[in-house]
Design a protein around this motif. Sequence first.
Motif, mmCIF file in Angstrom:
data_model
loop_
_atom_site.group_PDB
_atom_site.id
_atom_site.type_symbol
_atom_site.label_atom_id
_atom_site.label_comp_id
_atom_site.label_asym_id
_atom_site.label_seq_id
_atom_site.Cartn_x
_atom_site.Cartn_y
_atom_site.Cartn_z
ATOM 1 N N HIS A 1 -72.151 -2.436 -59.248
ATOM 2 C CA HIS A 1 -72.574 -2.125 -57.883
ATOM 3 C C HIS A 1 -72.972 -0.648 -57.832
ATOM 4 O O HIS A 1 -72.277 0.201 -58.375
ATOM 5 C CB HIS A 1 -71.425 -2.389 -56.903
ATOM 6 C CG HIS A 1 -71.730 -1.946 -55.508
ATOM 7 N ND1 HIS A 1 -72.613 -2.618 -54.694
ATOM 8 C CD2 HIS A 1 -71.264 -0.877 -54.786
ATOM 9 C CE1 HIS A 1 -72.687 -1.981 -53.536
ATOM 10 N NE2 HIS A 1 -71.880 -0.928 -53.563
ATOM 11 N N HIS A 2 -74.085 -0.348 -57.183
ATOM 12 C CA HIS A 2 -74.538 1.051 -57.178
ATOM 13 C C HIS A 2 -74.972 1.478 -55.772
ATOM 14 O O HIS A 2 -75.428 0.667 -54.958
ATOM 15 C CB HIS A 2 -75.697 1.256 -58.164
ATOM 16 C CG HIS A 2 -76.882 0.351 -57.899
ATOM 17 N ND1 HIS A 2 -77.840 0.647 -56.983
ATOM 18 C CD2 HIS A 2 -77.229 -0.845 -58.458
ATOM 19 C CE1 HIS A 2 -78.772 -0.304 -56.960
ATOM 20 N NE2 HIS A 2 -78.412 -1.224 -57.843
ATOM 21 N N ILE A 3 -74.777 2.766 -55.506
ATOM 22 C CA ILE A 3 -75.194 3.369 -54.237
ATOM 23 C C ILE A 3 -75.760 4.751 -54.522
ATOM 24 O O ILE A 3 -75.513 5.337 -55.585
ATOM 25 C CB ILE A 3 -74.021 3.496 -53.243
ATOM 26 C CG1 ILE A 3 -72.959 4.442 -53.810
ATOM 27 C CG2 ILE A 3 -73.454 2.148 -52.867
ATOM 28 C CD1 ILE A 3 -71.893 4.825 -52.794
ATOM 29 N N LEU A 4 -76.542 5.275 -53.560
ATOM 30 C CA LEU A 4 -76.938 6.678 -53.617
ATOM 31 C C LEU A 4 -75.760 7.523 -53.147
ATOM 32 O O LEU A 4 -75.021 7.136 -52.233
ATOM 33 C CB LEU A 4 -78.154 6.929 -52.729
ATOM 34 C CG LEU A 4 -79.473 6.307 -53.189
ATOM 35 C CD1 LEU A 4 -80.566 6.551 -52.150
ATOM 36 C CD2 LEU A 4 -79.901 6.871 -54.541
ATOM 37 N N ALA A 5 -75.586 8.685 -53.763
ATOM 38 C CA ALA A 5 -74.415 9.518 -53.461
ATOM 39 C C ALA A 5 -74.375 9.931 -51.993
ATOM 40 O O ALA A 5 -73.288 10.077 -51.417
ATOM 41 C CB ALA A 5 -74.432 10.756 -54.357
ATOM 42 N N ASN A 6 -75.529 10.098 -51.361
ATOM 43 C CA ASN A 6 -75.542 10.540 -49.967
ATOM 44 C C ASN A 6 -75.103 9.442 -49.000
ATOM 45 O O ASN A 6 -74.922 9.698 -47.815
ATOM 46 C CB ASN A 6 -76.932 11.042 -49.578
ATOM 47 C CG ASN A 6 -77.996 9.977 -49.745
ATOM 48 O OD1 ASN A 6 -78.063 9.327 -50.771
ATOM 49 N ND2 ASN A 6 -78.841 9.789 -48.743
ATOM 50 N N ASP A 7 -74.943 8.199 -49.511
ATOM 51 C CA ASP A 7 -74.474 7.104 -48.657
ATOM 52 C C ASP A 7 -72.959 6.914 -48.720
ATOM 53 O O ASP A 7 -72.408 6.091 -47.975
ATOM 54 C CB ASP A 7 -75.154 5.786 -49.064
ATOM 55 C CG ASP A 7 -76.647 5.793 -48.734
ATOM 56 O OD1 ASP A 7 -77.027 6.496 -47.775
ATOM 57 O OD2 ASP A 7 -77.422 5.113 -49.428
ATOM 58 N N ALA A 8 -72.277 7.636 -49.607
ATOM 59 C CA ALA A 8 -70.827 7.499 -49.725
ATOM 60 C C ALA A 8 -70.149 8.206 -48.552
ATOM 61 O O ALA A 8 -70.353 9.407 -48.345
ATOM 62 C CB ALA A 8 -70.348 8.089 -51.045
#
Length: 587
Positions: A168-175
Amino acid sequence: MILQALTAYYEQLLRQGKIAAPGWDGRFKVSYELRLNDAGQLVDVVDLRVSETKGKKTVIVPRELRVPAHVKRTVGIAANFLCDNSSYLLGADEKGKPDRAKQCFEACAQLHHKLLDGVDDPAAKAILAYFDSWDPAQAAEHPLLNAEWKDLTGNSNLIFGYEAPDHHHILANDAPAIQAAWQAHYGAADADAATMQCLITGKQAPAALVHPAIKGVMGAQSAGAALVSFNAPAFCSYGHEQGENAPVSEYAAFAYTTALNLLIADRNHCKRVGDTTIVCWAESAEPAYQDAFSLFLFGAEEASGIEEADVQAALKRLAAGQTVPFLEKELAPDQHFYVLGLAPNAARLSVRFFLRDTFGTFARNLQKHADALEITRPAYDNRKTLSVWALAMETVNRKERSPSPAPQLAGDLLRAVLTGGRYPATLLNGVTMRIRAEQDVTRGRAAILKAYYLRNSPTDLNKEVFTVSLNETTNVPYILGRLFSVLEAVQSDANPGINTTIKDRYFNSACATPALVFPTLLKLAQKHLQKLPDGKAVFYNKQITELAALVPESGFPARLSLPDQGKFEIGYYHQTQKRFEKKNKEE
């Protein structure tokens, strides 16, 4: 007032959830994602760019993402959080300055440690592990970077991403945890600046020393230009530094620049006339007012699917103070509306004009302008209205390599249209020079002459002469213009296809010194009449006699003033259009 209006617009958009909160840039262009695993290792480089149609071409452009607000750089080293260029995130050296590239990477690592140390989030820990283990000297040889190295180290912006063990992956600015860390840092950073009374909000707050850049103004620097800046000791006073000379809080500086950048980036509503970039907005932040204003001022395009007649009907109702259902919205004439014109000035922006009034007042001024321009038009001219740009181009020699009107003229003309004020004298001068150079009174030039004299010199005589179509006034310059058109028609029928006409040879002198030219023209006309069939000869001879009889007994005027030359040219235009109108009906 400009900054206050833009700040209020930002706050209205923020209440409606249409714009990024303070500390964030909602439309930042990002090209690549650097995806990290738990160990801080680079596991993928993701191309975030998207296809976009520009005109007839499809181009690849960066994706617009919501990222932490960027600092405004000068010559110093200043890192950004989560998203930056290759020098800061990779330590890449493509300018032959390895020491500087190393310092950029170290500054970026220091910033991320400052914000993320102690943050209990896997994405935050991955970013810190990356900065602790990454070797900038080996960046160009990394297998995931090598193939895209040229694009990565160009003008591209990069952003961190995180891939969990379950892929599972996300952009760091969405954490959420990283967002909270940034927000805490952003608020605390303001406390380091001097606290002063903000000129926009009136509150005591830290002053912004350097305001964010304004991007997208045509002719300005691509990296952005400043609307407010102090970059030399000569501009400073009382020991203040930079932005402290006119204190604007960090919040207000962020708000007005964010709102203005959003307006300029809106291609549907941001227009350009000459060197002036024009943006507009309603106090309510309702985009229907921007849509309507653009249609009123610049006309409806064929592809828009909107009928010009509907646009003109809506304009007339608003000008009369009535609420109008338009584009599925109710447009109120009492809605406050703003129009801002910006022009480039090296690293700064010049304000050509800033207008604020009710939407109904702008509509009345536009309707007044349209009425002043109304004039009979040739059958081949399908334009129902003449745009500001079309009017400005009437002052230009179209045979030039890059024909364009004077920059100041376009701005002055637009201001006159929107305020209902006097048209600039440069407009009349430019049109007069083009008529003298080309001996051609086009629809646009005739409309300008009519509008200019009716607005700038609203005398009873001008109202009598400068009408929409041919009139029966006995004004001598107007009569002489009509007479010249009839004499031209006689020559044209008598000598079809002639290379040089009396208009080519005598128009300017007939317009300026009638007494020297018309006796010769009348003698020539008698010779031309002898070549025509009896019916046509009688018809033209009757017209010439009727018009010549209106000339005073004292004879033709020795000279005509500039306003009288305008009447001559309008008379010539009206008579010529009347002649062609009859031909079109016969055909």
